[in-house]
Design a protein around this motif. Structure first.
Motif, mmCIF file in Angstrom:
data_model
loop_
_atom_site.group_PDB
_atom_site.id
_atom_site.type_symbol
_atom_site.label_atom_id
_atom_site.label_comp_id
_atom_site.label_asym_id
_atom_site.label_seq_id
_atom_site.Cartn_x
_atom_site.Cartn_y
_atom_site.Cartn_z
ATOM 1 N N GLY A 109 0.733 3.741 -1.896
ATOM 2 C CA GLY A 109 0.835 3.343 -0.491
ATOM 3 C C GLY A 109 -0.525 3.033 0.106
ATOM 4 O O GLY A 109 -1.557 3.335 -0.489
ATOM 5 N N ALA A 166 -3.177 2.752 3.660
ATOM 6 C CA ALA A 166 -3.537 3.460 4.893
ATOM 7 C C ALA A 166 -2.842 2.865 6.111
ATOM 8 O O ALA A 166 -2.547 3.569 7.078
ATOM 9 N N GLU A 167 -2.590 1.566 6.085
ATOM 10 C CA GLU A 167 -2.039 0.890 7.268
ATOM 11 C C GLU A 167 -0.580 1.226 7.512
ATOM 12 O O GLU A 167 -0.057 0.946 8.572
ATOM 13 N N ASP A 218 -2.454 5.787 -2.766
ATOM 14 C CA ASP A 218 -3.336 4.675 -3.123
ATOM 15 C C ASP A 218 -2.459 3.452 -3.398
ATOM 16 O O ASP A 218 -1.363 3.596 -3.958
ATOM 17 N N GLY A 275 -6.322 6.618 -0.204
ATOM 18 C CA GLY A 275 -7.165 5.885 -1.158
ATOM 19 C C GLY A 275 -7.660 6.853 -2.223
ATOM 20 O O GLY A 275 -8.823 6.847 -2.610
ATOM 21 N N THR A 276 -6.736 7.665 -2.713
ATOM 22 C CA THR A 276 -7.084 8.787 -3.606
ATOM 23 C C THR A 276 -7.633 8.350 -4.964
ATOM 24 O O THR A 276 -8.219 9.148 -5.687
ATOM 25 N N GLY A 277 -7.435 7.069 -5.321
ATOM 26 C CA GLY A 277 -7.910 6.588 -6.628
ATOM 27 C C GLY A 277 -7.213 7.346 -7.738
ATOM 28 O O GLY A 277 -5.983 7.482 -7.750
ATOM 29 N N LEU A 331 -5.830 -6.865 -4.093
ATOM 30 C CA LEU A 331 -5.530 -5.643 -4.845
ATOM 31 C C LEU A 331 -4.832 -5.950 -6.176
ATOM 32 O O LEU A 331 -4.628 -5.056 -6.987
ATOM 33 N N VAL A 369 -13.385 4.683 0.903
ATOM 34 C CA VAL A 369 -12.180 3.861 1.023
ATOM 35 C C VAL A 369 -12.208 2.977 2.271
ATOM 36 O O VAL A 369 -11.773 1.816 2.228
ATOM 37 N N ASN A 421 -12.300 9.019 1.035
ATOM 38 C CA ASN A 421 -13.595 9.054 0.348
ATOM 39 C C ASN A 421 -13.907 7.702 -0.279
ATOM 40 O O ASN A 421 -13.250 7.293 -1.253
ATOM 41 N N LEU A 435 -2.968 1.146 -5.535
ATOM 42 C CA LEU A 435 -3.044 0.661 -6.921
ATOM 43 C C LEU A 435 -2.289 1.576 -7.875
ATOM 44 O O LEU A 435 -2.700 2.715 -8.124
HETATM 45 C C1 LIG Z 1 -13.888 3.437 -4.532
HETATM 46 S S1 LIG Z 1 -12.240 3.917 -4.703
HETATM 47 C C2 LIG Z 1 -12.275 5.614 -4.138
HETATM 48 C C3 LIG Z 1 -11.213 6.445 -4.795
HETATM 49 C C4 LIG Z 1 -11.188 7.936 -4.450
HETATM 50 N N1 LIG Z 1 -11.097 8.163 -3.022
HETATM 51 C C5 LIG Z 1 -12.348 8.696 -5.020
HETATM 52 O O1 LIG Z 1 -12.984 9.449 -4.292
HETATM 53 O O2 LIG Z 1 -12.605 8.552 -6.225
HETATM 54 C C6 LIG Z 1 -11.481 3.077 -3.347
HETATM 55 C C7 LIG Z 1 -9.973 3.234 -3.320
HETATM 56 O O3 LIG Z 1 -9.481 2.684 -2.076
HETATM 57 C C8 LIG Z 1 -8.201 2.169 -2.328
HETATM 58 N N2 LIG Z 1 -7.789 1.265 -1.246
HETATM 59 C C9 LIG Z 1 -8.102 -0.047 -1.056
HETATM 60 N N3 LIG Z 1 -7.482 -0.537 0.024
HETATM 61 C C10 LIG Z 1 -6.761 0.492 0.548
HETATM 62 C C11 LIG Z 1 -5.873 0.609 1.670
HETATM 63 N N4 LIG Z 1 -5.616 -0.401 2.475
HETATM 64 N N5 LIG Z 1 -5.280 1.813 1.889
HETATM 65 C C12 LIG Z 1 -5.529 2.870 1.080
HETATM 66 N N6 LIG Z 1 -6.362 2.809 0.008
HETATM 67 C C13 LIG Z 1 -6.962 1.641 -0.256
HETATM 68 C C14 LIG Z 1 -8.359 1.481 -3.676
HETATM 69 O O4 LIG Z 1 -7.133 1.254 -4.283
HETATM 70 C C15 LIG Z 1 -9.264 2.468 -4.412
HETATM 71 O O5 LIG Z 1 -8.547 3.340 -5.236
#
Ligand SMILES: C[S@@+](CC[C@H](N)C(=O)[O-])C[C@H]1O[C@@H](n2cnc3c(N)ncnc32)[C@H](O)[C@@H]1O
Length: 281
Positions: A97, A99-100, A75, A51-53, A10, A118, A116, A77
């Protein structure tokens, strides 16, 4: 490698990739709406977007649950949550933050949780599902969509061919695995997490790109710097050129049309009633 073979870094994300994602992520938003519909959100509900991006879908969901509702997006990042916070309101907030670890949230806090595009990125999927189960109210709903490594996106098929045509052989197998879970793995994960009423279907979604380079940039931003991991700068350039040649064959009057495939899955936390159906493990 962690469970189900996922290890991502990440730390490779950059503010530039986050901005590209915010521009190009509209395709993900449209796919996300297919996830939100079946959750049947009601005014006043509390929802967690994992993982809201950059928060576009969370903003849409905040509109659905209205002024009495509450949406929290998390998220890992910072570069992405920084953009998401520009959308913040009284009922919509964003935090950094994963998901785990949902320890910042109480047991039974949310009516619905969704992810979504994620779940394939999550390293510890079982742990994440246990946490989601904990923070959902009894009867609370979960929805997610996820890649299936046995059903490659069209762009991935072209990418593999491009890598071979660039003379880089089978490098994609070692350095660029396809993340995701099969239908059987997903069902077992949901059962292990304690969810009931599992249902899922595989959908074919069409992305239209103006040119091959915009598709390439989209893939880079979507994988937050993990795209073509392990390839040198000049190797990436060779792959990009070969990829551009290949996807031109998919050009239509609207642009380059590429299909990708996501499994949409829904379930709920048992509400404690005696007649609760159980998922076979
Ligand atoms: C393809 S993007 C999707 C973003 C958003 N959900 C959307 O619909 O645009 C994937 C996202 O998953 C997040 N991600 C990766 N590992 C994750 C984790 N362990 N827990 C939560 N989110 C995570 C990334 O940081 C990234 O923002």
């Amino acid at each position: 490698m962690s469970e189900l073979g996922v290890t991502i870094n990440l730390q490779r994300d950059t503010p530039e990739l986050a901005h590209i994602y915010e521009q190009a992520g509209i395709v993900q938003f449209h796919h996300g709406k297919f996830l939100i519909g079946p959750l049947a959100l009601k005014a006043g509900e509390h929802v967690l977007d994992i993982g809201t991006g950059t928060g576009r879908l969370a903003e849409f969901v905040a509109g659905l649950v209205g002024p009495q509702g509450r949406v929290i997006g998390i998220d890992p990042l910072e570069s992405r949550t920084e953009i998401a916070r520009l959308r913040q309101s009284k009922t919509l907030t964003f935090e950094t933050g994963r998901a785990e670890d949902l320890s910042r949230f109480s047991d039974s806090q949310f009516d619905a949780v969704y992810l979504n595009s994620v779940f394939h990125w999550i390293e510890e999927k079982e742990r994440a599902l246990r946490e989601i189960h904990r923070v959902l109210k009894p009867g609370g709903r979960l929805g997610l969509n996820v890649q299936d490594p046995s059903k490659l996106h069209e762009s991935r098929v072209f990418l593999r061919t491009a890598i071979s045509q660039a003379g880089l052989g089978d490098r994609h197998r070692e350095t660029h695995p396809v993340f995701g879970v099969t239908q059987e793995q997903l069902k077992a994960l949901f059962a292990a997490g304690g969810f009931v009423d599992y249902r899922s279907d595989m959908r074919s979604l069409v992305d239209v790109h103006s040119d091959a380079d915009s598709q390439f940039k989209w893939s880079e931003s979507n994988a937050f710097g993990n795209f073509l991991d392990g390839f040198s700068r000049s190797e990436r350039e060779q792959v990009r050129i070969a990829f551009a040649r290949l996807v031109e064959a998919k050009r239509t009057p609207e642009g380059i049309r590429l299909e990708r495939y996501l499994r949409f899955a829904f379930a709920r936390k048992p509400d404690g009633s005696l007649k609760e159906p159980k998922l076979p493990a």
